[in-house]
Design an enzyme around this catalytic site. Structure first.
Site, PDB file in Angstrom:
ATOM      1  N   GLN A 197       1.015   5.506  12.133  1.00 36.20           N
ATOM      2  CA  GLN A 197       1.013   6.139  10.597  1.00 36.20           C
ATOM      3  C   GLN A 197       2.651   6.335  10.545  1.00 36.20           C
ATOM      4  O   GLN A 197       3.177   6.901  11.244  1.00 36.20           O
ATOM      5  CB  GLN A 197       0.175   7.503  10.643  1.00 36.20           C
ATOM      6  CG  GLN A 197      -1.126   7.286  10.779  1.00 36.20           C
ATOM      7  CD  GLN A 197      -2.047   8.643  10.860  1.00 36.20           C
ATOM      8  OE1 GLN A 197      -1.859   9.511  11.941  1.00 36.20           O
ATOM      9  NE2 GLN A 197      -2.588   9.124   9.877  1.00 36.20           N
ATOM     10  N   GLY A 198       2.967   6.177   9.032  1.00 34.93           N
ATOM     11  CA  GLY A 198       4.280   6.635   8.843  1.00 34.93           C
ATOM     12  C   GLY A 198       5.132   5.255   9.042  1.00 34.93           C
ATOM     13  O   GLY A 198       6.485   5.568   8.468  1.00 34.93           O
TER      14      GLY A 198
ATOM     15  N   ASP B 295       3.121   0.210  20.031  1.00 36.90           N
ATOM     16  CA  ASP B 295       2.552  -0.056  18.654  1.00 36.90           C
ATOM     17  C   ASP B 295       3.134   0.842  17.684  1.00 36.90           C
ATOM     18  O   ASP B 295       3.749   1.887  17.958  1.00 36.90           O
ATOM     19  CB  ASP B 295       1.134   0.222  18.953  1.00 36.90           C
ATOM     20  CG  ASP B 295       0.464  -0.347  17.758  1.00 36.90           C
ATOM     21  OD1 ASP B 295       0.969  -1.068  16.794  1.00 36.90           O
ATOM     22  OD2 ASP B 295      -0.671   0.126  17.787  1.00 36.90           O
TER      23      ASP B 295
ATOM     24  N   SER C 298       4.514   2.212   8.054  1.00 43.92           N
ATOM     25  CA  SER C 298       4.067   1.278   7.333  1.00 43.92           C
ATOM     26  C   SER C 298       5.168   0.579   6.367  1.00 43.92           C
ATOM     27  O   SER C 298       6.158   1.494   6.042  1.00 43.92           O
ATOM     28  CB  SER C 298       3.018   1.701   5.998  1.00 43.92           C
ATOM     29  OG  SER C 298       1.601   1.679   6.534  1.00 43.92           O
TER      30      SER C 298
ATOM     31  N   GLU D 260      21.464   7.641   0.269  1.00 41.10           N
ATOM     32  CA  GLU D 260      20.293   7.511  -0.413  1.00 41.10           C
ATOM     33  C   GLU D 260      20.444   6.994  -1.654  1.00 41.10           C
ATOM     34  O   GLU D 260      21.292   7.431  -2.331  1.00 41.10           O
ATOM     35  CB  GLU D 260      19.635   9.104  -0.420  1.00 41.10           C
ATOM     36  CG  GLU D 260      19.693   9.856   0.864  1.00 41.10           C
ATOM     37  CD  GLU D 260      19.014  11.128   0.774  1.00 41.10           C
ATOM     38  OE1 GLU D 260      18.207  11.435  -0.333  1.00 41.10           O
ATOM     39  OE2 GLU D 260      18.753  11.748   1.722  1.00 41.10           O
TER      40      GLU D 260
ATOM     41  N   ASP E 148      -0.016  -7.762   1.673  1.00 40.63           N
ATOM     42  CA  ASP E 148       0.633  -6.137   1.503  1.00 40.63           C
ATOM     43  C   ASP E 148       1.940  -6.392   1.499  1.00 40.63           C
ATOM     44  O   ASP E 148       2.829  -6.147   2.609  1.00 40.63           O
ATOM     45  CB  ASP E 148      -0.221  -5.737   2.828  1.00 40.63           C
ATOM     46  CG  ASP E 148       0.118  -4.244   2.790  1.00 40.63           C
ATOM     47  OD1 ASP E 148       0.543  -3.795   1.825  1.00 40.63           O
ATOM     48  OD2 ASP E 148      -0.142  -3.719   3.766  1.00 40.63           O
TER      49      ASP E 148
ATOM     50  N   HIS F  99       0.852  -1.201   0.100  1.00 40.29           N
ATOM     51  CA  HIS F  99       0.037   0.071  -0.047  1.00 40.29           C
ATOM     52  C   HIS F  99       0.785   1.318   0.028  1.00 40.29           C
ATOM     53  O   HIS F  99       0.370   2.393  -0.384  1.00 40.29           O
ATOM     54  CB  HIS F  99      -0.980  -0.079   1.035  1.00 40.29           C
ATOM     55  CG  HIS F  99      -0.391   0.293   2.515  1.00 40.29           C
ATOM     56  ND1 HIS F  99      -0.178  -0.833   3.464  1.00 40.29           N
ATOM     57  CD2 HIS F  99       0.022   1.299   3.201  1.00 40.29           C
ATOM     58  CE1 HIS F  99       0.289  -0.212   4.272  1.00 40.29           C
ATOM     59  NE2 HIS F  99       0.440   0.931   4.581  1.00 40.29           N
TER      60      HIS F  99
END
Length: 286
Positions: free
Chosen positions: A230-231, A227, A233, A116, A136, A83
């Site tokens: 957001q961010g 836990d 994933s 990078e 996923d 996703h």
């Protein structure tokens, strides 16, 4: 580790492009928290396989363009959540995002440490279902190799690292509070692998999502607390020195009775084995 808006809703844990602006509070779906609701800061040397996915063109430079996590599983191979590569997230198919990079060996996103590396190729699991979050995962091929010391082994089916009660570590640069406090340095949290039946009770179907043991596992604590959010994933869940999960989805961040849900890495291993046998993962909209 979960998408954001009203944390009670279930969503993938990836930063949406609309969250680019600071302070990034109460935005669209995100992915796992920086693993870090209830987490603690670490140096990347403590989890060197943890990488950040970056696109400054899409997400700005405030946090070096970080929008998801990933895991180095070979010197030129990173796996992440499928996703994270959705066109709705990136604004285009991943192989058409010119500045899509992996940031490796970096604790602070805005430092010059590490490297990078451009993503040379992006392939999404053909079995991924965005409606159910099954399958996923996606595979990124890097333009330059990482050091072997940055690679983590993947746990195959039957590995004891999947046993309920096993202590695991999740790491990332996501939301550390569940309220839009996105980290600029790497965080981690200790969580416990939970029994499949407990996960199934937490997510039996309906608005809170459906847990499917064949392709998912969950981790956390019964009372809530540590836990991903957001961010986070696509970031790693590691136990006994092996990768067992990728941050995928959940309901809120750190909530009692709503553990984080991860892509089961044994399914990723099976998918990669099938690809190496000739059934290659297709390009995603290249």
């Amino acid at each position: 580790m979960r998408p954001s808006l009203a944390r009670a809703l279930i969503r993938p844990l990836v930063l949406a492009a609309t969250l680019t602006a600071i302070p990034l509070v109460g935005a669209a779906p995100v992915a796992a928290d920086s693993v870090v609701v209830g987490g603690f800061p670490i140096d990347v040397s403590q989890a060197p396989w943890t990488v950040a996915l970056s696109s400054r063109d899409r997400f700005g430079g405030t946090r070096a363009g970080q929008f998801c996590g990933g895991v180095a599983v070979a010197r030129t191979t990173v796996i992440t959540a499928a996703h994270c590569l959705a066109e709705g997230v990136l604004g285009a198919p991943p192989n058409r995002v010119r500045d899509l990079k992996v940031i490796a060996g970096r604790t602070h996103l805005l430092s010059s440490e590490g490297q990078e590396i451009a993503v040379q190729d992006a392939r999404v699991n053909p079995g991924y279902d965005s409606r159910t979050n099954t399958g996923d995962f996606a595979v990124l091929t890097l333009a330059k190799p990482l050091p072997q010391s940055a690679v983590v082994a993947m746990a195959g089916a039957g590995d004891p690292a999947y046993k309920p009660g096993t202590q695991a570590l999740v790491s990332g640069w996501g939301d550390t509070t569940g309220e839009g406090a996105y980290a600029r340095r790497l965080y981690a949290a200790h969580v416990s692998v939970l029994p499949d039946d407990q996960c199934a009770r937490a997510y039996p179907g309906g608005p809170d999502g459906t847990f499917q043991a064949g392709s998912m596992l969950c981790a956390g604590e019964a009372a809530g607390g540590p836990d991903a959010c957001q961010g986070d994933s696509g970031g790693p869940l590691v136990a006994a020195g092996r990768l067992i999960g990728l941050v995928s989805w959940g309901s809120g961040c750190g909530r009692q009775g709503s553990p984080g849900v991860y892509t089961r890495v044994s399914e990723v291993v099976r998918g990669l084995d099938a690809a190496s046998a000739g059934r290659k993962l297709p390009h995603k909209g290249s």
